[in-house]
Design a protein around this motif. Structure first.
Motif, PDB file in Angstrom:
ATOM      1  N   TRP A 162       0.838  -1.198   0.000  1.00  0.00           N
ATOM      2  CA  TRP A 162       0.000   0.000   0.000  1.00  0.00           C
ATOM      3  C   TRP A 162       0.874   1.250   0.000  1.00  0.00           C
ATOM      4  O   TRP A 162       0.575   2.230  -0.673  1.00  0.00           O
ATOM      5  CB  TRP A 162      -0.926   0.015   1.225  1.00  0.00           C
ATOM      6  CG  TRP A 162      -1.934  -1.085   1.285  1.00  0.00           C
ATOM      7  CD1 TRP A 162      -2.112  -1.982   2.308  1.00  0.00           C
ATOM      8  CD2 TRP A 162      -2.933  -1.419   0.305  1.00  0.00           C
ATOM      9  NE1 TRP A 162      -3.142  -2.846   2.023  1.00  0.00           N
ATOM     10  CE2 TRP A 162      -3.670  -2.514   0.799  1.00  0.00           C
ATOM     11  CE3 TRP A 162      -3.273  -0.897  -0.947  1.00  0.00           C
ATOM     12  CZ2 TRP A 162      -4.717  -3.100   0.092  1.00  0.00           C
ATOM     13  CZ3 TRP A 162      -4.321  -1.479  -1.658  1.00  0.00           C
ATOM     14  CH2 TRP A 162      -5.027  -2.564  -1.145  1.00  0.00           C
ATOM     15  N   GLU A 163       1.975   1.214   0.776  1.00  0.00           N
ATOM     16  CA  GLU A 163       2.866   2.374   0.868  1.00  0.00           C
ATOM     17  C   GLU A 163       3.455   2.725  -0.495  1.00  0.00           C
ATOM     18  O   GLU A 163       3.541   3.902  -0.869  1.00  0.00           O
ATOM     19  CB  GLU A 163       3.999   2.102   1.868  1.00  0.00           C
ATOM     20  CG  GLU A 163       3.573   2.006   3.316  1.00  0.00           C
ATOM     21  CD  GLU A 163       2.857   0.694   3.653  1.00  0.00           C
ATOM     22  OE1 GLU A 163       2.118   0.668   4.654  1.00  0.00           O
ATOM     23  OE2 GLU A 163       3.026  -0.299   2.905  1.00  0.00           O
ATOM     24  N   TYR A 200       0.863   4.373  -2.663  1.00  0.00           N
ATOM     25  CA  TYR A 200       0.704   5.787  -2.308  1.00  0.00           C
ATOM     26  C   TYR A 200       1.725   6.628  -3.064  1.00  0.00           C
ATOM     27  O   TYR A 200       1.445   7.717  -3.545  1.00  0.00           O
ATOM     28  CB  TYR A 200       0.914   5.995  -0.813  1.00  0.00           C
ATOM     29  CG  TYR A 200      -0.227   5.563   0.080  1.00  0.00           C
ATOM     30  CD1 TYR A 200      -1.258   4.749  -0.389  1.00  0.00           C
ATOM     31  CD2 TYR A 200      -0.282   5.955   1.412  1.00  0.00           C
ATOM     32  CE1 TYR A 200      -2.293   4.336   0.428  1.00  0.00           C
ATOM     33  CE2 TYR A 200      -1.320   5.549   2.240  1.00  0.00           C
ATOM     34  CZ  TYR A 200      -2.320   4.732   1.748  1.00  0.00           C
ATOM     35  OH  TYR A 200      -3.341   4.336   2.563  1.00  0.00           O
ATOM     36  N   TYR A 211      -3.488   6.094  -7.527  1.00  0.00           N
ATOM     37  CA  TYR A 211      -3.143   4.884  -6.784  1.00  0.00           C
ATOM     38  C   TYR A 211      -3.312   5.098  -5.276  1.00  0.00           C
ATOM     39  O   TYR A 211      -3.724   4.192  -4.547  1.00  0.00           O
ATOM     40  CB  TYR A 211      -1.722   4.435  -7.155  1.00  0.00           C
ATOM     41  CG  TYR A 211      -1.667   4.039  -8.614  1.00  0.00           C
ATOM     42  CD1 TYR A 211      -2.092   2.783  -9.031  1.00  0.00           C
ATOM     43  CD2 TYR A 211      -1.288   4.961  -9.591  1.00  0.00           C
ATOM     44  CE1 TYR A 211      -2.105   2.434 -10.374  1.00  0.00           C
ATOM     45  CE2 TYR A 211      -1.299   4.625 -10.936  1.00  0.00           C
ATOM     46  CZ  TYR A 211      -1.712   3.359 -11.319  1.00  0.00           C
ATOM     47  OH  TYR A 211      -1.744   3.019 -12.652  1.00  0.00           O
ATOM     48  N   ARG A 212      -3.051   6.311  -4.790  1.00  0.00           N
ATOM     49  CA  ARG A 212      -3.176   6.621  -3.359  1.00  0.00           C
ATOM     50  C   ARG A 212      -4.627   6.543  -2.908  1.00  0.00           C
ATOM     51  O   ARG A 212      -4.961   5.872  -1.924  1.00  0.00           O
ATOM     52  CB  ARG A 212      -2.609   8.020  -3.105  1.00  0.00           C
ATOM     53  CG  ARG A 212      -2.518   8.407  -1.644  1.00  0.00           C
ATOM     54  CD  ARG A 212      -1.901   9.799  -1.523  1.00  0.00           C
ATOM     55  NE  ARG A 212      -0.682   9.899  -2.324  1.00  0.00           N
ATOM     56  CZ  ARG A 212      -0.247  11.018  -2.878  1.00  0.00           C
ATOM     57  NH1 ARG A 212      -0.927  12.136  -2.737  1.00  0.00           N
ATOM     58  NH2 ARG A 212       0.879  11.022  -3.584  1.00  0.00           N
ATOM     59  N   GLN A 223      -6.670   3.661  -0.630  1.00  0.00           N
ATOM     60  CA  GLN A 223      -7.434   3.973   0.587  1.00  0.00           C
ATOM     61  C   GLN A 223      -8.833   3.362   0.520  1.00  0.00           C
ATOM     62  O   GLN A 223      -9.342   2.827   1.509  1.00  0.00           O
ATOM     63  CB  GLN A 223      -7.523   5.497   0.767  1.00  0.00           C
ATOM     64  CG  GLN A 223      -6.206   6.127   1.188  1.00  0.00           C
ATOM     65  CD  GLN A 223      -6.266   7.652   1.253  1.00  0.00           C
ATOM     66  OE1 GLN A 223      -7.301   8.255   0.929  1.00  0.00           O
ATOM     67  NE2 GLN A 223      -5.188   8.274   1.671  1.00  0.00           N
ATOM     68  N   CYS A 280     -14.194   8.297  -2.550  1.00  0.00           N
ATOM     69  CA  CYS A 280     -12.917   8.111  -3.252  1.00  0.00           C
ATOM     70  C   CYS A 280     -12.926   8.902  -4.555  1.00  0.00           C
ATOM     71  O   CYS A 280     -11.981   9.641  -4.847  1.00  0.00           O
ATOM     72  CB  CYS A 280     -12.690   6.629  -3.527  1.00  0.00           C
ATOM     73  SG  CYS A 280     -11.230   6.284  -4.513  1.00  0.00           S
TER      74      CYS A 280
END
Length: 304
Positions: free
Chosen positions: A225-226, A229, A235-236, A240, A251
């Motif tokens: 996930w990091e 981001y 993608y961020r 989420q 979103c």
């Protein structure tokens, strides 16, 4: 001798850069170099706006060249652009750079070669014995025309600046010279309200094309996930949503608003580029951009 040896097509997100670059490549026997920091990654297709169908028979470079997770950076980019430019020129074709990421484009337009300087532990051990004044003096000897005076304030930044300056000097003979670029720069502009509509419409289309599924698949393949981001707004926010932090509607709304803000920042960067002395030929997006661009090229060629 041509008035230019590279075309550069700039503009905010959703302005039509790829379409114009492809049309110019057809007209002028060109190949396209992508200046987008995310299109280098395989699998980042919908979110990065690769629009590969638009290229058709036109050869393109710096798209799908590394796996997600690899930390592609500005040094990689500059080296890859130089290699692509030289290959294209060797075929007597015209390089057309379409971008993209402001920092990446800047690194080419400013025409100086960047090198990546790793940490030098031996040098750092020596510099640890220096006073702040001695460090300042050493940096000023290495870089007498230093513009970034913030490097002189903090000791850590001083040491890193000396490390970079020494690394650049040591590498001076081993790196290739930067090609003598004569870029002709176009930027596509739209009325603010129309570019807002274009951004929202394109985001709706990308959601329908499977943007959420693309991000889910990347995560399933092991992209954290990091890291997602780090790959930018689309993608961020989708990451989420997939983690249950945002509903699908929230979103979309938050992502849409963030892309609008990003578009304004891109416009600000372009205006700053122009104020700082870069010649930009502005094209009206709501008229035929190819006709406008070809008229500029014809005028330049007639002046010679």
């Amino acid at each position: 001798m041509s008035a230019f040896n590279m075309l550069v097509v700039l503009g905010s997100t959703a302005s039509g850069k790829t379409k114009l670059a492809v049309e110019l490549a057809r007209m002028l026997n060109g190949e396209i170099i992508s200046a987008d920091s995310r299109q280098v990654y395989r699998g980042l297709d919908i979110g990065s706006g690769k629009d590969l169908d638009e290229y058709q028979e036109i050869e393109h470079h710096l798209i799908d060249i590394v796996e997600p997770g690899y930390e592609y950076n500005i040094f990689d980019f500059q080296k890859d652009v130089i290699n692509a430019y030289e290959k294209i020129s060797h075929k007597n074709k015209l390089a057309i750079m379409a971008g993209g990421s402001a920092l990446y484009v800047d690194s080419i337009l400013k025409g100086y070669r960047l090198i990546e300087v790793p940490e030098n532990k031996a040098l750092r051990a020596i510099l640890a014995t220096f006073s702040h004044e001695q460090l300042t003096e050493k940096l000023m000897q290495l870089k007498p025309n230093l513009h970034n005076t913030t490097d002189l304030i903090e000791r850590d930044r001083l040491i890193r600046a000396i490390e970079i300056a020494e690394g650049e000097q040591a590498a001076k003979d081993s790196i290739n010279d930067f090609p003598a670029l004569k870029p002709l720069i176009f930027a596509i502009k739209w009325p603010r309200e129309i570019i807002r509509q274009r951004i929202t419409l394109r985001l709706k289309q990308r959601m329908e094309q499977g943007l959420i599924e693309e991000v889910a698949q990347l995560h399933a393949q092991g992209v954290s996930w990091e890291t997602l981001y780090f790959y930018g707004l689309e993608y961020r926010f989708i990451a989420q949503h997939l983690q249950g932090q945002l509903s699908k509607n929230d979103c979309f709304q938050k992502l849409n608003a963030a892309i609008h803000q990003f578009s304004k920042k891109q416009d600000t960067w372009l205006r700053r580029l122009e104020r700082n002395g870069t010649k930009i030929h502005w094209l009206d997006g709501d008229k035929n951009t190819l006709v406008q661009a070809m008229a500029v090229i014809a005028q330049l060629n007639n002046q010679r």
